[in-house]
Design an enzyme around this catalytic site. Structure first.
Site, PDB file in Angstrom:
ATOM      1  N   SER A   1       0.801  -1.228   0.000  1.00  0.00           N
ATOM      2  CA  SER A   1       0.000   0.000   0.000  1.00  0.00           C
ATOM      3  C   SER A   1       0.833   1.277   0.000  1.00  0.00           C
ATOM      4  O   SER A   1       0.292   2.362  -0.112  1.00  0.00           O
ATOM      5  CB  SER A   1      -0.938   0.016   1.213  1.00  0.00           C
ATOM      6  OG  SER A   1      -0.196   0.014   2.415  1.00  0.00           O
TER       7      SER A   1
ATOM      8  N   LYS B   1      -6.396   3.411   8.905  1.00  0.00           N
ATOM      9  CA  LYS B   1      -5.465   4.346   8.279  1.00  0.00           C
ATOM     10  C   LYS B   1      -6.020   5.763   8.264  1.00  0.00           C
ATOM     11  O   LYS B   1      -5.321   6.726   8.586  1.00  0.00           O
ATOM     12  CB  LYS B   1      -5.156   3.885   6.848  1.00  0.00           C
ATOM     13  CG  LYS B   1      -4.350   2.592   6.758  1.00  0.00           C
ATOM     14  CD  LYS B   1      -4.128   2.190   5.312  1.00  0.00           C
ATOM     15  CE  LYS B   1      -3.283   0.929   5.205  1.00  0.00           C
ATOM     16  NZ  LYS B   1      -3.070   0.518   3.805  1.00  0.00           N
TER      17      LYS B   1
END
Length: 792
Positions: A681, A724
């Site tokens: 990511s 996140k």
């Protein structure tokens, strides 16, 4: 003519109730006193003339209440010596003085006191010939009785021969020869010494007959067994005793038979157990085979074949129970409520297998207990952490030494039903070695088509597990074999948000710890600011375990302050929390104060939740070497290589020197190098940082991004979006770039984050760059790209 002359005298004496002991006049006995009222009575008697009343209890097992639990006749005794031990017990040496009748017992100042009446009965005119005959009979029978003792005393008969008074003779024999306390009390209650002697003759005759039978039994059994076979010898003795007495005592085999036939076992189970019982009856007592069969039968009888608890089918009641015990966790709660709703429509629904996956401390195991409570089923937990032997699941063959059933059967036996909520805790922590793979054994347990006939190696009979509700817990799916994952419905539990932790602390943790530490809500007050400061500055976790520990610490310190400083209440706020817990252990990650070149805010998902992960890029003159630091994993290193390849291919579009790879050395770094990092990511973050440093353009400090990049510049979806984005919002980020494919996951994002942050979807890396660079830098890029295109 026989005449009687009775002399009586009234006394009020401290009283000791004896358990299993009967005292006699003229006899010295040693008493060990443990009860406080008995010790107090001895102390009082020693201070007031050393006389004490000793009387036997009717029920020797009674510890405290003795008012209505003593016989009518006891003995007035004189205390000769008292020894107090280090363990608090008292040993007293006492000598009986005279028989006495119990009149009025009462509790006085920590001990018992009794009004007693001593009676000395003189009998005149009793025939001397009859007295001599009684004496001889008693001595003869006593001698015969003592000779049958395993270890006869030679001095006993010598003492008896020289006794002149028949009453003293009877008392001595009663005290030193007779065994049963009931016989002794019976003789003690005879004030007439001649009646006492006649009763003693009858008791001695009976005891002599019993001892002769015992001797015969020993002689009969001695020829059947060797001396070393002690257990077998005792068994045969018991059989002969039952035969001689003519009693119908139920044998062990009969007990097992009744246990098997008395339960509602299926026909095949009952048939199997009765067959094993027949083998047990034929096996020699004490042999290894008999021990194995007995253990097997007792274990199988405990298995609840055909026994099920009644489920709760009220969705409303179940919802109320789940909401009261846990905050949040809506997906799991809805899944359980769905099961209850279906159960009401179809009571025969089976094969419910769920796996709760999430970081430590988010409430997986405790939620399972709440699920059992909501369903009104029995709850049983099977810990699988560290298991490396297949036999732990399926059991051992019963022929092995120390064999036992597996944990599944043991769990069913302990809960008593075949439809409990069975929790397989830490299923991802199982390992395998030379003894087998327990994960493979779990395939049968968690397969809906196979577990209806689960077969344990020890039990060797089919056990229906299809009505159990299995719930497995794990921290990660990485270590669970794919076939096992395929058999379970996976429900992921994410880390708690700050708002969720605040509510959990206020509604669950603080009340729990206040009660545990004996504090009330008025005595300790924690403001919301203090709780939030506790969450941010003193804990770094996905769950709430450390938060609960810190709250417990505050409770202890508050209790200490209340006691030492005599204050009525303690109030803990955001400003004074450091006074109790010291300086902050963790500092929040904050975005930079200025826009920087080569520095980009990335986002990462860790075991304790989300985090802002900055990626730094730097170039220096060289020959194209690439250096990656910060404990990066293989996947992150590949992401860096993909980013460099993409920039080389699209250098002109990105306004980057096409020959950068041969002129410069590139260094990519992820701060906090001691923490291992991996995952795809960070691809867009690395690409943006490289484009920034190679083109000299600054990246907006209020932008964070996440996403995997391909060689063609596409941005692929990632996981952990909720955690996140929450970490980015906490750090001060205003704009978050996410893969376009993750737009559907925004419904899982915290509402506070969605209200305060702008989400920018990106299909390609150009969408990311357009949003990441400062506006003036973006305008300059457009102008330079247009000019180059015109010139070309």
């Amino acid at each position: 003519m026989i005449t009687f002359n009775e002399k009586c005298e009234q006394f009020t004496l401290p009283t000791v109730a004896l358990r299993g002991i009967v005292a006699f006049p003229g006899m010295t006995i040693s008493l060990e006193l443990a009860r406080s009222f008995s010790k107090n009575a001895v102390d009082t008697a020693q201070k007031t003339g050393s006389l004490i009343y000793l009387v036997a209890q009717i029920d020797a097992s009674e510890e405290e209440k003795i008012e209505s639990n003593i016989f009518d006749v006891g003995v007035v005794a004189k205390i000769k010596q008292i020894i107090k031990g280090n363990d608090g017990n008292v040993k007293a040496m006492v000598e009986g003085v005279a028989r006495a009748k119990t009149q009025n017992l009462r509790a006085v100042g920590g001990y018992y006191e009794c009004d007693v009446l001593t009676c000395n009965l003189e009998v005149n005119g009793y025939p001397l010939e009859k007295e001599e005959a009684l004496t001889r009979i008693i001595l003869e029978k006593t001698n015969d009785l003592v000779s049958l003792f395993p270890y006869p005393s030679k001095d006993l008969m010598t003492k008896l021969i020289f006794m002149n008074d028949i009453g003293e003779l009877c008392d001595f024999i009663s005290s030193n020869v007779l065994v049963k306390a009931s016989d002794k009390q019976f003789l003690l209650e005879h004030f007439n010494k001649y009646e006492r002697a006649e009763s003693l003759v009858g008791i001695l005759s009976r005891e002599l007959k019993v001892l002769k039978i015992e001797k015969d039994i020993r002689l009969k059994t001695k020829s059947k067994v060797e001396e070393s076979q002690r257990d077998y010898f005792l068994r045969e003795q018991l059989k002969v005793i039952q035969s001689e007495l003519g009693t119908d005592t139920q044998s062990e085999s009969d007990e097992l038979f009744e246990a098997i036939t008395g339960k509602n076992f299926p026909d095949e189970v009952q048939e199997k157990l009765l067959k094993e019982l027949a083998k047990f009856n034929k096996a020699p007592f004490g042999s290894p085979e008999a021990t194995v069969l007995r253990t097997y039968l007792e274990t199988c009888i405990e298995i609840p074949f055909g026994k099920y608890s009644k489920d709760n089918t009220s969705v409303a009641n179940a919802r109320k129970t789940l909401e009261a015990d846990h905050y949040g966790l809506s997906k799991v709660k809805e899944r359980i409520l769905e099961f209850i709703a279906v159960k009401e429509l179809n009571p025969d629904i089976k094969n419910q297998i769920i796996c709760l996956v999430g970081p430590p401390g988010v409430g997986k195991t405790s939620l399972c207990a709440s699920i059992a409570k909501a369903l009104k089923r029995k709850y049983v937990r099977v810990s699988l952490g560290g298991i490396r032997d297949e036999a732990e699941i399926r059991g051992h063959r019963k022929t092995y030494v120390g064999a036992m059933p597996g944990r599944i059967i043991t769990a069913l036996s302990s809960c008593g039903t075949l439809n409990p909520v069975m929790v397989f805790d830490e299923i991802d922590k199982m390992t395998s070695d030379m003894r087998g793979d327990p994960a493979s054994a779990m395939l049968e347990v968690l397969d809906g088509e196979q577990n209806k006939a689960f077969r344990d190696h020890f039990v060797e009979m089919d056990v229906d597990l299809s009505r159990c509700m299995f719930i497995a817990t794990a921290n990660s799916l990485e270590n669970i074999p794919k076939p096992l994952i395929d058999r379970m419905e996976i429900i992921e539990l994410s880390s708690y948000t700050k708002n969720e932790k605040l509510n959990i602390a206020k509604n669950h943790l603080i009340p729990k710890q206040l009660k545990a530490h004996g504090l009330s809500k008025r005595q300790l007050k924690l403001t919301d600011g203090a709780i939030l400061s506790l969450i941010d500055g003193y804990t770094a976790e996905a769950g709430v375990r450390n938060l609960e520990r810190e709250i417990a610490s505050l409770c202890r310190k508050a209790a200490k302050e209340i006691i030492e400083n005599n204050v009525k209440a303690v109030s803990i706020t955001e400003e004074n929390i450091s006074k109790y817990l010291g300086v902050r252990k963790f500092e929040d990650e904050k975005i930079s104060d200025t826009d920087e070149i080569g520095v980009v805010n990335g986002m990462a998902y860790t075991s304790i939740g989300g985090d802002v992960l900055k990626i730094e890029a730097s170039i220096m003159k060289g020959n194209g070497k690439i250096k990656l630091t910060g404990s990066l994993g293989d996947v992150m290193k590949e992401s860096a290589e993909i980013a460099i390849s993409f920039i080389r291919e699209n250098a002109e579009k990105l306004n980057v020197d096409p020959d950068f790879y041969s002129k410069y050395d590139i260094h990519i770094h992820a701060p906090e190098g001691a923490i291992p990092k991996d995952g795809p990511s960070a691809g867009v973050t690395m690409t943006t940082a490289l484009v920034s440093i190679l083109s000299g353009r600054a990246v907006r400090r209020d932008v964070a991004m996440t996403g995997e990049i391909t060689l063609r510049g596409k941005v692929l979806p990632i996981g952990g979006l909720k955690e996140k984005t929450l970490a980015a919002y906490t750090a001060g980020v205003k704009n978050i770039i996410i893969p376009y494919g993750n737009m559907k996951n925004l419904e899982d994002v915290d509402e506070v984050v969605k209200q305060n942050v702008s989400f920018i979807p990106a299909k390609t890396i150009f969408d990311v760059l357009n949003a990441a660079f400062c506006e003036e830098e973006l305008i300059a890029i457009i102008h330079r790209y247009a000019k180059a295109k015109v010139e070309k």
